[in-house]
Write a protein that holds these residues in place. Sequence first.
Motif, mmCIF file in Angstrom:
data_model
loop_
_atom_site.group_PDB
_atom_site.id
_atom_site.type_symbol
_atom_site.label_atom_id
_atom_site.label_comp_id
_atom_site.label_asym_id
_atom_site.label_seq_id
_atom_site.Cartn_x
_atom_site.Cartn_y
_atom_site.Cartn_z
ATOM 1 N N PRO A 1 47.491 8.725 45.916
ATOM 2 C CA PRO A 1 47.827 7.335 46.226
ATOM 3 C C PRO A 1 46.874 6.369 45.526
ATOM 4 O O PRO A 1 45.662 6.423 45.720
ATOM 5 C CB PRO A 1 47.688 7.259 47.752
ATOM 6 N N VAL B 1 48.455 1.308 48.362
ATOM 7 C CA VAL B 1 49.126 1.375 49.663
ATOM 8 C C VAL B 1 49.366 -0.065 50.116
ATOM 9 O O VAL B 1 48.421 -0.850 50.241
ATOM 10 C CB VAL B 1 48.285 2.128 50.713
ATOM 11 N N VAL C 1 47.910 5.103 58.060
ATOM 12 C CA VAL C 1 47.608 3.677 57.939
ATOM 13 C C VAL C 1 47.128 3.174 59.293
ATOM 14 O O VAL C 1 47.872 3.235 60.282
ATOM 15 C CB VAL C 1 48.844 2.888 57.470
ATOM 16 N N ILE D 1 53.722 3.481 49.502
ATOM 17 C CA ILE D 1 52.631 4.294 48.944
ATOM 18 C C ILE D 1 52.995 4.623 47.505
ATOM 19 O O ILE D 1 54.036 5.225 47.240
ATOM 20 C CB ILE D 1 52.432 5.577 49.767
#
Length: 247
Positions: free
Chosen positions: A52, A55, A102, A118
Amino acid sequence: MPAAVTVALAGGTWLSSDQGAALFDGKPGRASRVRRTGALSVTVTLAQAVVPGIVAVLGLNVPAGVAVRAAGAVGTTTRLPDGSVSAWLFPQGSVPVTTVSVEIDTTVTNVDIGEIAIFQAVDVGISDGWGVATIDTSAHTRTKGGQVNTVPGALYRRLTCNLSGRSTDVVRGGGLNGTDWETIGAALAGRRRSCVVPQYRDMGTKAFDPLLAARSALYGYPTQLPTAENISRQYFSGYMEFEEVPA
């Protein structure tokens, strides 16, 4: 953006009937609502492992300045000029993961979350002269007396930019950490949800500025996929257009 397989909620219960499905429908203006009972976190299981790089938590009803954490990155919510609240985080990890949690550090009881996105991240490079226009979707009609009636609509942003000159390897040879312009273009086809961050460096130090990046970031889809236009032998520039899906 990889597909989300499951979503798990901690520190609250779902109030909306979608049970979190609206978090991944590509429409940040349609929110999932949570009744917070403790430390709030949403854990997303992805269909494939990714590193990732971005985000985004969009369409929130919490105040600006609320801490948000995900994938080892920490950020705060930001209120944009259109009034929407979002958090953009930029993790620096290098290990592929299949789950991302999250955490939203808020005291709000009923929390609206419009979208959790993401993304893997890659720096394609854009030239000076790029532009972001704010588009007003309000509809206006003029009466016979010359007066104007307005049905208010949402605002969204449109990015237009030229890609900086790059070699053939970057365009179609996997020269961007295994990907390239043409592969990125194919991945974005079909108006798949994605994001662009046109401005993210501090003017003075040239260091990464997460607040500037969060303010300039757009979530949406390309209306013109990246082109590859030869400028000199093995070097190419390109052009792209991208429109925001607002919260």
